[in-house]
Design an enzyme around this catalytic site. Structure first.
Site, mmCIF file in Angstrom:
data_model
loop_
_atom_site.group_PDB
_atom_site.id
_atom_site.type_symbol
_atom_site.label_atom_id
_atom_site.label_comp_id
_atom_site.label_asym_id
_atom_site.label_seq_id
_atom_site.Cartn_x
_atom_site.Cartn_y
_atom_site.Cartn_z
ATOM 1 N N CYS A 141 0.832 -1.208 0.000
ATOM 2 C CA CYS A 141 0.000 0.000 0.000
ATOM 3 C C CYS A 141 0.872 1.266 0.000
ATOM 4 O O CYS A 141 1.527 1.574 -0.985
ATOM 5 C CB CYS A 141 -0.954 -0.060 1.193
ATOM 6 S SG CYS A 141 -2.328 1.067 1.039
ATOM 7 N N HIS A 162 -3.786 -5.438 1.010
ATOM 8 C CA HIS A 162 -3.201 -5.781 2.305
ATOM 9 C C HIS A 162 -3.179 -7.290 2.510
ATOM 10 O O HIS A 162 -4.182 -7.871 2.891
ATOM 11 C CB HIS A 162 -3.995 -5.111 3.436
ATOM 12 C CG HIS A 162 -3.753 -3.647 3.509
ATOM 13 N ND1 HIS A 162 -2.713 -3.095 4.219
ATOM 14 C CD2 HIS A 162 -4.392 -2.613 2.916
ATOM 15 C CE1 HIS A 162 -2.720 -1.781 4.080
ATOM 16 N NE2 HIS A 162 -3.729 -1.460 3.295
ATOM 17 N N GLU A 210 -1.801 -8.877 4.825
ATOM 18 C CA GLU A 210 -1.721 -9.242 6.245
ATOM 19 C C GLU A 210 -3.083 -9.410 6.897
ATOM 20 O O GLU A 210 -3.176 -10.000 7.970
ATOM 21 C CB GLU A 210 -0.882 -8.201 7.010
ATOM 22 C CG GLU A 210 -1.474 -6.796 7.125
ATOM 23 C CD GLU A 210 -1.220 -5.897 5.915
ATOM 24 O OE1 GLU A 210 -1.039 -6.419 4.795
ATOM 25 O OE2 GLU A 210 -1.244 -4.667 6.079
#
Ligand code: XMP
Length: 523
Positions: A77, A170, A172
């Site tokens: 990002c 993302h 994660e």
């Protein structure tokens, strides 16, 4: 080691989690870290997301020397935008169009084999999670597209020669279904890390490290509370240096029912830790008398704790010197990784809502060095470690308990009688939750004694007694929490038992407030 540079995204610590889950050791440092000052050589670097806009004045920027390390770099990002800002020449620009939610990532195959490594083995398309304010609107010079979505042509890019990658989504967060695979592809297949970070290897490594730090002659003192963190830290110390670790339990008079006895039994007898219990209940309770302000209660308990603990540490030190064994030169602290992350954040620690009683400044006059064996671990890792070290299960899974204990659960004045009522009600409550097999589903539960009286009737008698509030919450980080819905039949049993067994209580209420706007504790 993978180095994660944190630009302040709320997800940064999750990157750490996912890499650890892949069995790879990593460290999170603030994005302002000077690369020249690193004290280790990472095998790869990840640049996190950020709440900032890359072009904002005052926006955080990475040390561009990160690209001179000669190791792979992955930007997530904002990290992607940093890569494009530094590596992209004049070609790139940013567009402000925020996107939040699910997206389908279509993987674009490259003729350069290294570029395909990041998204290798993923479904095509694969579901990813977007959460960003800006996106790059040109492909940086020297890069190629390796993934796109309906709304983002540059959702994943790779340098056409170097091992530099950027992704807009993302990986994660669990909403990116194969996100974990993306991170492990990066760490293992691109950076060449192997999965060797297991709890067993951690134990061996940490015990060795403690022995080295403390030396042949040093002794360590540490406070234990009966909570999982201090217990696990204490067991690790015991394994490392045996009886040169001195555990101190301060009975502050506001612990849970039978808690002191339980700690003595499990830490002292079962786990064989060199433990002393200091009964300072009267001192604490006398000082708390007539105090109603929650912050004052915290301060009194915090300061008194330091005083009592300090005195005991001096006694232990004298005894050690008398016996000719090493003097006390270290203080054990059960600091966990989230505290470390908080304190190294480039934004500084977040605002204090309640002044949590911590041991900063403790034993200043003894000039002790800190030993923090849990500083690399998250809470669930501490639990896993406790299990490996043979800590009894009920201790490993114990709900957190605040340092000021029942004093902040007796609203208003903390008298011995009030503590007794709150403690008894809490004991029954927790016992019934355990019987109903709910204890592990609830993150924290307790009974609070409210400073009001209400009218009731018992037999033919009018009563004018006190109110117990039952609190149960579900949370992962204790920063936000939802109230937990205990099934009605269980609530009925709890209510019946407390009303029948605890003298002075004629009404029970159930707290249905989430955090925010409420907090977990009532005070
Ligand atoms: P709050 O009430 O702030 O609680 O939502 C969040 C978590 O912190 C614990 N807590 C404390 N722990 N000293 C502590 O050691 C304190 O003064 C304190 N106040 C709250 C609370 O039990 C919950 O787990």
């Amino acid at each position: 080691t993978i180095l994660i540079l944190d630009f302040g995204s709320q997800y940064s610590h999750l990157i750490t989690r996912r890499i650890r889950e892949a069995g790879i050791y990593c460290e999170l440092l603030p994005c302002t870290q000077k690369i020249e000052e690193l004290d280790f050589k990472p095998k790869g670097v990840i640049l996190s997301g950020s709440p900032y806009s890359n072009t904002d004045e005052g926006a955080p920027h990475v040390d561009s020397k990160v690209f001179d390390l000669g190791v792979p770099v992955l930007g997530i990002c904002y990290g992607l935008q940093e890569i494009s800002r530094i590596k992209g020449g004049d070609s790139t620009g940013l567009s402000r169009k925020s996107e939040y939610g699910f997206a389908n990532l279509e993987i674009v195959h490259s003729t350069h084999s290294h570029a395909n490594l990041l998204l290798e083995g993923l479904q095509n398309p694969t579901q990813v999670w977007m959460s960003h304010g800006d996106h790059i609107d040109n492909l940086p010079t020297g890069f190629e597209i390796i993934g796109k979505t309906d709304t983002s042509s540059f959702a994943a890019i790779a340098h056409n020669k170097d091992l530099i990658y950027g992704i807009q989504f993302h990986p994660e967060v669990t909403h990116s279904i194969e996100g974990k695979k993306v991170l492990s592809n990066f760490a293992k297949n691109i950076c060449g890390c192997s999965s060797n970070w297991t709890m067993d290897s951690f134990v061996d490594k940490e015990i060795e490290r403690i022995r080295k730090v403390v030396g042949e002659n040093g002794s360590v003192v540490g406070a234990v509370s009966g909570g999982v963190d201090s217990t696990v830290a204490a067991v690790l110390m015991k394994r490392a240096i045996g009886d040169r670790f001195h555990a101190v339990l301060v009975d502050n008079g506001v612990m849970r029912m039978n808690e002191c006895e339980q700690v003595k039994e499990s830490l002292g007898s079962q786990l064989g830790i060199n433990l002393r219990v200091v009964d300072a209940a009267d001192l604490f309770l006398d000082r708390l008398a007539t105090v109603t302000d929650p912050e004052k209660k915290r301060k009194i308990i915090g300061n008194t704790f330091i005083e009592v603990f300090e005195k005991e540490a001096h006694l232990i030190d004298e005894e050690c010197q008398h016996k000719g064994v090493g003097k006390i030169s270290f203080l054990l602290q059960g600091t966990l990784y989230p505290d470390v992350i908080e304190s190294i954040s480039f934004k500084g620690p977040s605002a204090t809502i309640k002044s949590h009683h911590n041991v900063g400044g403790l034993l200043a006059d003894m000039r002790l060095e800190l030993v923090e064996p849990l500083r690399e671990l998250f809470k669930d890792e501490v639990r896993a470690l406790g299990t490996i070290l043979g800590v009894p299960e009920d201790l490993v899974w114990r709900h957190p308990f605040p340092g000021p204990g029942i004093a902040i659960r007796v609203l208003g004045e903390v008298t011995r009688e009030q503590v007794k009522i709150a403690r008894h009600a809490d004991y029954i409550y927790i016992e019934e939750i355990k019987k109903a097999n709910l204890y592990r589903s609830i993150s924290q539960a307790y009974a609070a004694l409210l400073p009001v009286r209400s009218v009731g009737v018992m037999g033919d008698q009018r009563t004018y007694d006190q109110v117990i509030a039952l609190r149960a919450v579900e949370t992962t980080d204790f920063m936000t929490a939802d109230w937990f819905a205990i099934p009605t039949p269980v609530l009925k049993r709890i209510s019946n038992r407390i009303l029948n067994e605890v003298e002075g209580v004629n009404r029970i209420v159930y707290d249905i407030s989430s955090k925010p706007p409420a907090t977990i504790e009532w005070e």
